[in-house]
Scaffold this active site. Sequence first.
Site, PDB file in Angstrom:
ATOM      1  N   GLN A 104       0.707  -1.159   0.157  1.00  0.00           N
ATOM      2  CA  GLN A 104      -0.022  -0.007  -0.005  1.00  0.00           C
ATOM      3  C   GLN A 104       0.787   1.392  -0.012  1.00  0.00           C
ATOM      4  OE1 GLN A 104      -3.495  -0.566   3.082  1.00  0.00           O
ATOM      5  NE2 GLN A 104      -1.965  -2.031   3.529  1.00  0.00           N
ATOM      6  N   ILE A 106       3.655   3.895  -1.216  1.00  0.00           N
ATOM      7  CA  ILE A 106       4.072   4.630  -2.568  1.00  0.00           C
ATOM      8  C   ILE A 106       5.654   5.156  -2.473  1.00  0.00           C
ATOM      9  CG2 ILE A 106       1.795   5.581  -3.005  1.00  0.00           C
ATOM     10  CD1 ILE A 106       2.077   8.183  -1.692  1.00  0.00           C
ATOM     11  N   HIS A 155      -2.028   1.098  -4.400  1.00  0.00           N
ATOM     12  CA  HIS A 155      -2.182   2.442  -4.379  1.00  0.00           C
ATOM     13  C   HIS A 155      -1.182   3.486  -5.305  1.00  0.00           C
ATOM     14  CE1 HIS A 155      -4.209   1.606  -0.110  1.00  0.00           C
ATOM     15  NE2 HIS A 155      -4.926   1.398  -1.008  1.00  0.00           N
ATOM     16  N   CYS A 178      -0.940  14.199 -16.747  1.00  0.00           N
ATOM     17  CA  CYS A 178      -1.865  15.691 -16.821  1.00  0.00           C
ATOM     18  C   CYS A 178      -3.378  15.224 -16.475  1.00  0.00           C
ATOM     19  CB  CYS A 178      -1.609  16.466 -18.135  1.00  0.00           C
ATOM     20  SG  CYS A 178      -2.822  17.563 -18.331  1.00  0.00           S
ATOM     21  N   CYS A 235      -5.020  16.396 -20.484  1.00  0.00           N
ATOM     22  CA  CYS A 235      -4.811  15.680 -21.638  1.00  0.00           C
ATOM     23  C   CYS A 235      -4.108  14.470 -21.632  1.00  0.00           C
ATOM     24  CB  CYS A 235      -3.794  16.595 -22.619  1.00  0.00           C
ATOM     25  SG  CYS A 235      -2.261  16.806 -21.961  1.00  0.00           S
ATOM     26  N   CYS A 263       0.832  21.075 -16.863  1.00  0.00           N
ATOM     27  CA  CYS A 263       1.181  20.536 -17.839  1.00  0.00           C
ATOM     28  C   CYS A 263       1.728  21.329 -19.113  1.00  0.00           C
ATOM     29  CB  CYS A 263      -0.043  19.929 -18.823  1.00  0.00           C
ATOM     30  SG  CYS A 263       0.257  18.871 -20.137  1.00  0.00           S
ATOM     31  N   SER A 287      -2.895  -1.063   9.465  1.00  0.00           N
ATOM     32  CA  SER A 287      -3.774  -0.876  10.246  1.00  0.00           C
ATOM     33  C   SER A 287      -4.976  -1.598   9.726  1.00  0.00           C
ATOM     34  CB  SER A 287      -4.107   0.429  10.621  1.00  0.00           C
ATOM     35  OG  SER A 287      -4.277   1.295   9.342  1.00  0.00           O
TER      36      SER A 287
END
Length: 258
Positions: free
Chosen positions: A110, A112, A128, A136, A139, A160, A200
């Site tokens: 989970q 990152i 995750h 973007c 686009c 962007c 948790s």
Amino acid sequence: MSMNVTFSSSVARCADMIQSSVRIVLLSGAGLSTSAGIPDFRGPEGLYRKLGIENPERIFDIGVFERDPSFYYGFHKEFLRQVEAVKPTAAHRFFARLEEQGKLDGIVTQNIDALHQKAGSSKVLEIHGSIWRSHCTRCGKGYSYEASARKVEAEGVPHCDSCRAVLKPDVVFFGENVMQFDACQELVARSDLLFVVGSSLVVTPAAWLPSLCPGKIVVVNKGEISRSYLPSSRVALHVEEDIDTFFTALAEKLGLSV
Ligand code: CNA
């Protein structure tokens, strides 16, 4: 004294389970990275308590992001700084060693922070998402980590190059679909030993995954966890210890160097 006996017998039981298993899977959460210096959300030193925000889940709320991306990017800038500085923990290295030994079928994380990959694990499903790519919001143009990080540094809220809309990292926010969920489910459903470490178990659907494990479950977590979806009859061991302390001892017991 009795605590040490409990600790060493937990290590021994866990080592036995690892030796008699062939398809080990790990479900990891933010608690695995706290000793590396990345605060978790809900632990005692967690971000939610530190930031003192009444409803801190708003940081990763897609509706809030769409209305005011600067709220998220205030956090993001600080998070990137932390992630770049940190190194994998003994527990991350432990699971990389298990993969080398052909024991580990894969990891659902989970987190990152990419610390599993930095530790040498290659079979990692990032349910995750991760901060390594951005896109973007209008686009869809993709941006590398370096390109988006430069923009965050310069602009605060990155935009962007082509259409000037706001960029969003490929992190799953509350209100968005998780990534690779089918693969995560298949992995857990064919495991014979599932480790649940540093989570948790409150964030769904990740918290549902343990219920798919047909084998034994080992929980390593100090602090509160939700039992709402945890199939308690299959929890063979619940270790309420510091994660690195436990996996360092377990590695030693198994003769693995971490
Ligand atoms: P959480 O809800 O913050 O739970 C973490 C759990 O780990 C808590 O029960 C803590 O008590 C426990 N814990 C913390 N440190 C230790 C330790 N040293 N030893 C033993 N137990 C410890 O985290 P979850 O992962 O369950 O929550 C899901 C969210 C948090 C995911 O979406 C993550 O992306 C998100 N998150 C990720 C990171 C990261 O990438 N490192 C950091 C913060 C939050």
